[in-house]
Design an enzyme around this catalytic site. Structure first.
Site, PDB file in Angstrom:
ATOM      1  N   CYS A 188      -0.063   3.934   2.711  1.00 40.10           N
ATOM      2  CA  CYS A 188       0.125   3.254   4.451  1.00 40.10           C
ATOM      3  C   CYS A 188       1.797   3.405   4.147  1.00 40.10           C
ATOM      4  CB  CYS A 188       0.108   1.523   3.848  1.00 40.10           C
ATOM      5  SG  CYS A 188      -1.524   1.287   4.322  1.00 40.10           S
ATOM      6  N   CYS A 232       0.792  -1.375  -0.038  1.00 45.66           N
ATOM      7  CA  CYS A 232       0.587   0.176  -0.190  1.00 45.66           C
ATOM      8  C   CYS A 232       0.748   0.877  -0.132  1.00 45.66           C
ATOM      9  CB  CYS A 232      -0.984  -0.250   1.122  1.00 45.66           C
ATOM     10  SG  CYS A 232      -2.565   1.203   1.442  1.00 45.66           S
TER      11      CYS A 232
END
Length: 117
Positions: free
Chosen positions: A78, A75
């Site tokens: 993230c 991600c």
């Protein structure tokens, strides 16, 4: 967005009160050779969740507020948000903890707390 919603849901489930502030406890005596071992507050305030029972013990049952970072290795957002959260938690000098949950390893927790894309 999903991380924030999961955190809000978690915090709304378990109201938290911080313990009253008191004088600092006296320090432990030094080791026999005058050496001591310690870790910085940043290292102690961030931890990786190992499993569901670890999450229950260290996050849900914590006496301190805990920021939960549901993340994945793949991600992109993230990877940007994680270090920023860690930095902010470290600035709190132990008043707030941070739990990191890899949603690929702990899918059950992601589903339970409705973590989505």
């Amino acid at each position: 967005m999903a991380q924030r919603l999961a955190l809000q849901r978690l915090l709304s489930l378990t109201p938290r009160t911080l313990p009253p502030r008191g004088p600092l406890a006296p320090r432990a005596p030094l080791a026999p050779h005058g050496r001591s071992f310690g870790t910085s507050a940043g290292c102690r305030s961030t931890f990786n969740v190992q499993d569901g029972s670890d999450f229950q013990d260290r996050v849900v049952n914590s006496t301190k507020p805990v920021v939960v970072d549901f993340h994945a290795q793949w991600c992109g957002p993230c990877k940007i948000l994680g270090p920023r959260l860690e930095k902010m938690v470290a600035k709190q000098e132990g008043k707030v903890l941070m739990a990191k949950v890899d949603i690929d390893d702990h899918t059950d927790l992601a589903i339970e707390y409705e973590v989505g894309a």
